[in-house]
Design an enzyme around this catalytic site. Structure first.
Site, PDB file in Angstrom:
ATOM      1  CG  ASP A  73     -13.298   3.824 -28.099  1.00  0.00           C
ATOM      2  OD1 ASP A  73     -13.988   3.343 -29.015  1.00  0.00           O
ATOM      3  OD2 ASP A  73     -12.131   4.215 -28.268  1.00  0.00           O
ATOM      4  CG  ASP A 117      -9.919   4.231 -32.478  1.00  0.00           C
ATOM      5  OD1 ASP A 117     -10.140   3.045 -32.179  1.00  0.00           O
ATOM      6  OD2 ASP A 117      -9.678   5.106 -31.626  1.00  0.00           O
ATOM      7  CG  HIS A 138       8.431  -2.024 -23.103  1.00  0.00           C
ATOM      8  ND1 HIS A 138       7.870  -2.097 -21.851  1.00  0.00           N
ATOM      9  CD2 HIS A 138       9.772  -1.941 -22.900  1.00  0.00           C
ATOM     10  CE1 HIS A 138       8.815  -2.074 -20.942  1.00  0.00           C
ATOM     11  NE2 HIS A 138       9.974  -1.963 -21.547  1.00  0.00           N
ATOM     12  CB  SER A 149      11.585  -0.022 -19.595  1.00  0.00           C
ATOM     13  OG  SER A 149      11.875  -1.406 -19.637  1.00  0.00           O
ATOM     14  CG  ASP A 179       4.760  -3.089 -22.243  1.00  0.00           C
ATOM     15  OD1 ASP A 179       5.440  -4.015 -22.716  1.00  0.00           O
ATOM     16  OD2 ASP A 179       5.207  -2.262 -21.422  1.00  0.00           O
ATOM     17  CB  VAL A 198      -6.884   2.069 -30.742  1.00  0.00           C
ATOM     18  CG1 VAL A 198      -6.172   2.058 -29.395  1.00  0.00           C
ATOM     19  CG2 VAL A 198      -5.909   2.419 -31.860  1.00  0.00           C
ATOM     20  CG  ASP A 207     -12.203  -0.383 -33.290  1.00  0.00           C
ATOM     21  OD1 ASP A 207     -11.755   0.397 -32.435  1.00  0.00           O
ATOM     22  OD2 ASP A 207     -12.070  -0.193 -34.505  1.00  0.00           O
TER      23      ASP A 207
END
Length: 529
Positions: free
Chosen positions: A275, A279, A458, A202, A414, A281, A272
């Site tokens: 890839d 999952d 973040h 950050s 983020d 993500v 999803d």
């Protein structure tokens, strides 16, 4: 001291000369003869050497104290947890102040426990305090470590109205802390550190890039996570996003929690498995061709739909702030980050952005975010403060040529500053260095790599594998010449159990499932484009 080609004309040559002189000032050590009745004989030499640091004389150093701390509970309240003090290894705690008001600390393990490395850790937010939480684990692993408050106290915003204190915050405090810490390390151990690192996220990520850009000889390796280096654009985007989400009466938002949950769930369901594994993500949100228009009432099922105004607000968030004539101002927020759009329902923007505009740009403590005008205020902020606050120079040739290594990382989810901004910066490095003299023929990935972390917010948290050891990766790169082709990352539950591992891949590669094997184990994935 470093390459100052990018120094703005408003930074005087005299200021730079002072910084250069500070690093060259001789130091004087007077060994204090003090008794240490509570120490064992093994600690006496370290305690005596520690006490001597209180007599150091360095340029612009207005005060310094040094005390030997035996291994055990730390008296630092910020390190406590649920009323229990944190245990720290034995160390010399050095506290110093640099004119006019820059506070810094250096912690030094005993010589026999020192791993020979120095690691400065970055701050968060607007700093204003010493990063004890980041220093403590470094000390425990045998590093000499340092941190700075950058010259002001957290929660006090008056400093933003003083250009000299803004300069300290922007770059001078990090440089001075580095110079003074190196002198402290050299005096205590009677030799300099074998390797010097900076590690921050950050604000700390921005501080790392400041060092690489302005003072390229300070560090051998820099870890810069989620860097708020496009400082002006980040502040402007946060205010702009508030106006997009709340265009009407105060407290009324188009993007309430239910709407954002619906968007996030729908986007994830659509993308999803891109890839190769389901999952929850998104590995690379840019590959997700999701249109929130599919959720508009009249298209989607009643009760699970968005109004046309809500759909347009989501689209704007993805696109980011832009103007009809000048075009894109800053990147938008990636698909999948919607759960973190807390600003959409907040009464006020992030306090840092609000205070920055009030005190630095408008000099009006009563200015309100409703008065923000994207076209005029972005231009004004860039003109008044961009030269000082931004750390976006892609000219890293000097850092590259002296052997420096840069490891960037950013969480895809983020919502504080977009991961797309860090991709933009990394690509700018590649483009800039491709057009500049490169006597050693060092390609960008040979000294700078970017790792994007799917599902991470973040600097930490989120739904992805957000725990990884960037420090070990940069050390292997600097000290052994092993460039990080992948970084192993973990997701840990509340009980501390590792429930998933994944490789983080150097941009532009992403992790792809091999098609066989446990999809919750890193070995089942390969990094590829």
């Amino acid at each position: 001291m470093g390459d100052h080609k990018q120094e703005h004309k408003k930074i005087s040559a005299g200021c730079l000369a002072v910084l250069a002189a500070a690093s060259l000032m001789p130091l004087r050590v007077t060994v204090a003869q003090q008794p240490f009745p509570l120490l064992g004989p093994d600690e006496m030499p370290a305690a005596t050497a520690c006490s001597a640091l209180g007599e150091l004389e360095l340029s612009e150093l207005s005060g310094i104290t040094a005390a030997w701390n035996r291994a055990g509970p730390s008296p630092i309240a910020e390190l406590g947890n649920d009323g229990e003090a944190r245990e720290l290894a034995a160390h010399c705690r050095v506290q110093g102040r640099i004119e006019p008001s820059i506070g810094f600390e250096v912690w030094l393990p005993a010589a026999e426990d020192w791993n020979g490395r120095f690691v400065a850790v970055g701050g968060a937010g607007t700093a204003g305090n010493i990063s004890y939480q980041r220093m403590a684990p470094m000390l425990d692993q045998g590093y000499a470590t340092a941190s700075t408050d950058t010259g002001h106290t957290a929660g006090d915003w008056e400093w933003m109205s003083d250009e000299s204190l803004l300069r300290d915050f922007s770059y001078r405090a990090i440089y001075e802390m580095t110079a003074k810490s190196n002198a402290v390390v050299r005096s205590f151990y009677q030799r300099p550190a074998s390797f010097r690192y900076f590690n921050g996220c950050s604000l700390g990520g921005r501080q790392g890039l400041v060092e690489a850009q302005r003072f390229p000889r300070d560090y051998d390796g820099i870890v810069a996570g989620a860097p708020v280096n496009a400082y002006i654009d980040t502040r402007m985007t946060q205010i702009w996003a508030m106006q997009v989400a709340q265009p009407g009466s105060p407290g009324q938002t188009l993007l309430d929690e239910a709407a954002l949950d619906l968007v996030a769930a729908t986007a994830t369901a659509q993308c999803d498995t891109l890839d190769g594994v389901a999952d929850g993500v998104l590995e690379d949100p840019r590959r997700c061709n999701f249109d929130p228009g599919r959720l508009q009432c009249g298209v989607a099922a009643p009760g699970r739909c968005l109004s046309s105004a809500q759909v347009e607000a989501v689209r704007q968030m993805y696109r980011g702030p832009r103007l009809p004539v000048t075009g894109q101002i800053a990147p938008g927020f990636p698909v999948g980050s919607e759960a973190g759009w807390s600003f959409a329902s907040a009464a006020e923007p992030p306090v840092i952005s609000l205070q920055f505009l009030r005190r630095v740009i408008f000099d009006d403590p009563l200015w309100t975010w409703r008065r923000f005008d994207l076209e005029s205020d972005v231009a004004l902020a860039r003109e008044q403060a961009g030269w000082l606050m931004d750390a976006t120079s892609p000219e890293l040739g000097n850092f590259r040529d002296q052997g420096g290594k840069l490891l960037l990382y950013h969480g895809w989810n983020d919502s504080n500053n977009s991961a797309l901004a860090t991709i933009t910066y990394y690509e700018a490095i590649e483009n800039e260095l491709a057009t500049r003299p490169n006597p050693l023929s060092i390609a960008t990935p040979e000294f700078a790599r970017l790792f994007l972390v799917p599902g991470m917010g973040h600097c930490a948290g989120g739904i992805g594998t957000s725990q990884f050891d960037a420090q070990r990766a940069i050390e292997n790169w600097v000290e052994r010449g092993i460039a990080p082709d992948r970084i192993e990352a973990e997701r840990v539950d509340a009980e501390g159990t590792v429930i998933r591992t994944r490789p983080l891949c150097p941009y532009p590669q992403t992790a792809r499932y091999r098609g066989t094997g446990n999809s919750d184990r890193s070995g089942s994935f390969v990094c590829s484009q």
